[in-house]
Design an enzyme around this catalytic site. Structure first.
Site, short mmCIF file in Angstrom:
data_model
loop_
_atom_site.label_atom_id
_atom_site.label_comp_id
_atom_site.label_asym_id
_atom_site.label_seq_id
_atom_site.Cartn_x
_atom_site.Cartn_y
_atom_site.Cartn_z
CG PHE A 16 -16.16 16.46 3.25
CD1 PHE A 16 -17.35 17.17 3.17
CD2 PHE A 16 -15.18 16.94 4.10
CE1 PHE A 16 -17.56 18.33 3.90
CE2 PHE A 16 -15.36 18.10 4.84
CZ PHE A 16 -16.56 18.80 4.74
CB SER A 250 -17.21 26.34 6.45
OG SER A 250 -15.89 26.34 5.96
CE LYS A 251 -14.68 19.94 -0.14
NZ LYS A 251 -14.74 19.87 -1.61
NE ARG A 252 -11.03 27.72 4.26
CZ ARG A 252 -10.89 28.95 3.84
NH1 ARG A 252 -10.77 29.95 4.70
NH2 ARG A 252 -10.89 29.22 2.54
N GLY A 254 -15.17 21.25 8.01
CA GLY A 254 -15.72 19.90 8.12
C GLY A 254 -17.20 19.83 8.39
#
Length: 481
Positions: A16, A250-252, A254
Site C-alpha cells: 500500500f 512503518s509500512k512493514r 501496516g
C-alpha cells in the site's frame, strides 16, 4: 543540468501507499510546480521478491485521488523512458560495464557462502574487497567463461564526500566508512543505489527529494556520479514521520495506509493537506489549504529538520473542517454512500439526513453509527430517561411522551417550525418544561442515549408516520414499567 526543475517520485510496488511515501511524492510535486518544473513518475520494481500484485494499480489510484498529476511516467512518455525499472535492465548493464571501464566499479566473483563468512570489526557482514584488484582482462575472461558475478562500486580510499542538502545543510562522509556495495546483481538487475543514479541522470532529474534516512548514503551515490563525470542533482532530505515519540511509521507493520483512510471516510484532499503539514510549515501559518495554495507557498526553508508525529485526531479535525466548508450539494454527494449504508434501505429523506450530519461528523465513516437509530426499533433500556438535572424520571417521561403524541398526531405541517410550535404549546398546557418534553421525546423516537440532533430534528428525519409509531411504542413500553 537543465534549467527546468525536474523532480521524480519513484515508489516501489511492494504494498500500500504509506503516508511517508505519499509525502515524498507530494513534496516533489509541490516543489516542481512551485518552480514551474516537471514532475516524473517512475516505478522501481527491481526488488522482485517484494513486489506485490496489484500494487502498481494502487500507485496510480492514490496519485489520482490525491490530485498529484505527473507530467511523465509509464503511461505518459516524455522521451526518456521506459519509466519502469524492470524494463531498463539493458540500460543498467551497459552503464555498469562502462563504470567498470572507467575504474569506478569492478567484477566480483565471491559466492554467497563466502560472503556470509566475512565479519567486519563491528560484527556485521562487510565485504573485504577480495575481488577489487583482479586485473580487468582476467575478470572479463572469467565473465566470458560464464562464471557468476556481480558488479561492485569501487569506492576510492581516503576521500571525504560532501554535499549541501537543501534542508540539513552540509553533509560529509568519509569514503573509508562506505562499503564497496553491489551495483548490478547476479541476475542482471540493479540495486536501488545504482538504478536511482542512472535513472535520475538519464531522466534529467535536477532535484532529488527523499527521506532523511538517506542522508548518510547520498555521498555513496555522489561518488557514482563523480566516477561517470555526471553533474550531481540537488538534494532535499525530509524528516521522519513518527508513530509516537520513539517509533517511526512503518509500512512493514501496516501503519498509515492512504487507501485505508479513504475507506474510513476521510476526504483525499484533507489527507493530502494534513500530510503536507508533516514536516513543512507554510509562511502564512495556514493549516487548511488547497493544492494550489500549497504549491504557491512550498519552499525548502519551510521544511523542518525535526521529525513529526502522525496525529490522526488532528487529521480528523482537519477533515471535519473540509466537510463543514462544503456546500449542501457537495456534502450530500460524498455522504450519500454512508447514509445509504446507515439507513439500510429505509425510506428516509437522505438530503435531510445529510443536512443533519454535515456539522456533526468529522469523518464520513461516522455517519452509519450516528444514524443507526433509523434502523430496527424495538425495546430499549428505560434508564436512558433518567435525567436528574432536568428532573426527568420514568413517570415524567411517560407523561412527556403522551404530551408529544397528543401534540403531534393531528399536525399537518411536519417541519421543524411546526413541530417546535406544537410541542411548546403542549408542554405549556401540560404545565411541563419544554426541555423535559423534548428530552423524553428524543429518547422515545430513537431509543438511543445520544443522537446527532435533538427531538425535533429526529422527528423530521423519521417523518410523521414513523415518528408517531415510535412514540406510541415508547408510551406503551413506559406504561408497562
Amino acid at each position: 543540468m537543465s534549467d527546468t526543475v525536474r523532480t521524480r517520485f519513484a515508489p516501489s510496488p511492494t504494498g500500500f501507499m504509506h503516508i511517508g511515501n505519499l509525502r515524498t511524492g507530494l513534496y516533489a510535486y509541490l516543489f516542481a510546480r512551485h518552480n514551474g518544473g516537471k514532475f516524473i513518475l517512475r516505478i522501481e520494481d527491481t526488488d522482485r521478491e517484494r513486489t506485490v500484485e496489484g500494487a502498481v494499480g494502487m500507485i496510480y489510484r492514490t496519485l489520482k485521488a490525491a490530485g498529484i498529476e505527473y507530467d511523465e511516467g509509464p503511461d505518459r512518455d516524455g522521451g526518456v523512458g521506459p519509466y519502469v525499472q524492470s524494463e531498463r535492465a539493458d540500460i543498467y548493464k551497459k552503464y555498469a560495464e562502462e563504470l567498470v571501464e572507467r575504474g569506478g566499479a569492478y567484477y566480483c566473483f565471491c559466492t554467497k557462502e563466502r560472503l556470509e563468512t566475512i565479519i567486519g570489526e563491528n560484527g556485521t557482514h562487510t565485504y573485504d574487497r577480495k575481488c577489487r584488484n583482479i586485473p580487468l582482462e582476467e575478470a572479463k575472461a572469467r565473465v566470458a567463461a560464464g562464471e557468476p558475478y556481480v558488479i561492485r562500486q569501487k569506492v576510492p580510499d581516503g576521500v571525504v564526500s560532501s554535499y549541501k542538502d537543501m534542508v540539513y545543510g552540509e553533509i560529509s562522509v568519509s569514503s573509508d566508512d562506505i562499503e564497496d556495495g553491489v551495483l548490478l546483481k547476479s541476475d542482471g538487475m540493479p540495486t536501488y543505489n545504482f538504478a536511482n543514479v542512472v535513472d535520475d541522470h538519464l531522466m534529467g532529474i535536477t532535484h532529488v527529494l527523499r527521506g532523511a534516512e538517506y542522508l548518510s548514503s547520498t555521498p555513496k551515490y555522489n561518488l557514482i556520479y563523480d566516477a561517470f563525470g555526471w553533474e550531481r542533482p540537488h538534494y532535499m532530505h525530509l524528516p521522519a514521520i513518527m508513530k509516537d515519540a520513539t517509533r517511526k511509521l512503518s509500512k512493514r507493520y501496516g501503519d498509515a495506509n492512504f487507501e485505508d483512510f479513504i475507506a474510513k471516510g476521510y476526504l483525499p484532499q484533507a489527507v493530502v493537506n494534513y500530510v503536507a503539514l508533516l514536516g513543512w510549515c507554510p509562511k502564512s501559518g495556514d493549516e487548511k489549504m488547497t493544492m494550489d495554495e500549497m504549491i504557491a507557498q512550498f519552499t525548502p526553508d519551510g521544511v523542518s529538520v525535526s521529525s513529526s508525529i502522525f496525529d490522526e485526531q488532528k487529521m480528523k479535525w482537519l477533515n471535519g473542517e473540509y466537510l463543514k466548508a462544503m456546500t449542501e450539494d457537495e456534502f450530500y454527494a460524498v455522504s450519500l454512500p454512508y447514509i445509504e449504508k446507515g439507513v439500510a434501505g429505509g425510506a428516509y429523506d437522505k438530503r435531510e439526513i445529510a443536512r443533519l450530519m454535515q456539522t456533526r461528523v468529522d469523518v464520513l465513516g461516522e455517519i452509519p453509527e450516528k444514524i443507526a437509530f433509523l434502523g430496527d426499533f424495538g425495546e430499549y433500556d428505560l434508564s436512558m430517561y433518567e435525567h436528574k438535572k432536568m428532573k426527568v424520571d420514568l413517570e415524567v417521561a411517560k407523561k412527556a411522551v403522551e404530551v408529544s403524541i397528543s401534540a403531534l398526531e393531528s399536525l399537518e405541517a411536519w417541519d421543524e417550525e411546526g413541530i417546535r410550535s406544537a410541542i411548546s404549546a403542549a408542554a405549556e398546557g401540560a404545565q411541563m418544561k419544554g426541555g423535559q418534553v423534548m428530552f423524553s421525546m428524543r429518547v422515545a423516537l430513537t431509543g438511543q442515549p445520544s443522537t446527532p440532533g435533538g427531538a425535533i430534528e429526529m422527528a423530521v428525519v423519521l417523518g410523521k408516520e414513523e415518528s408517531m409509531r415510535r412514540l406510541r411504542f415508547s408510551a406503551e413500553l413506559l406504561g408497562r414499567n
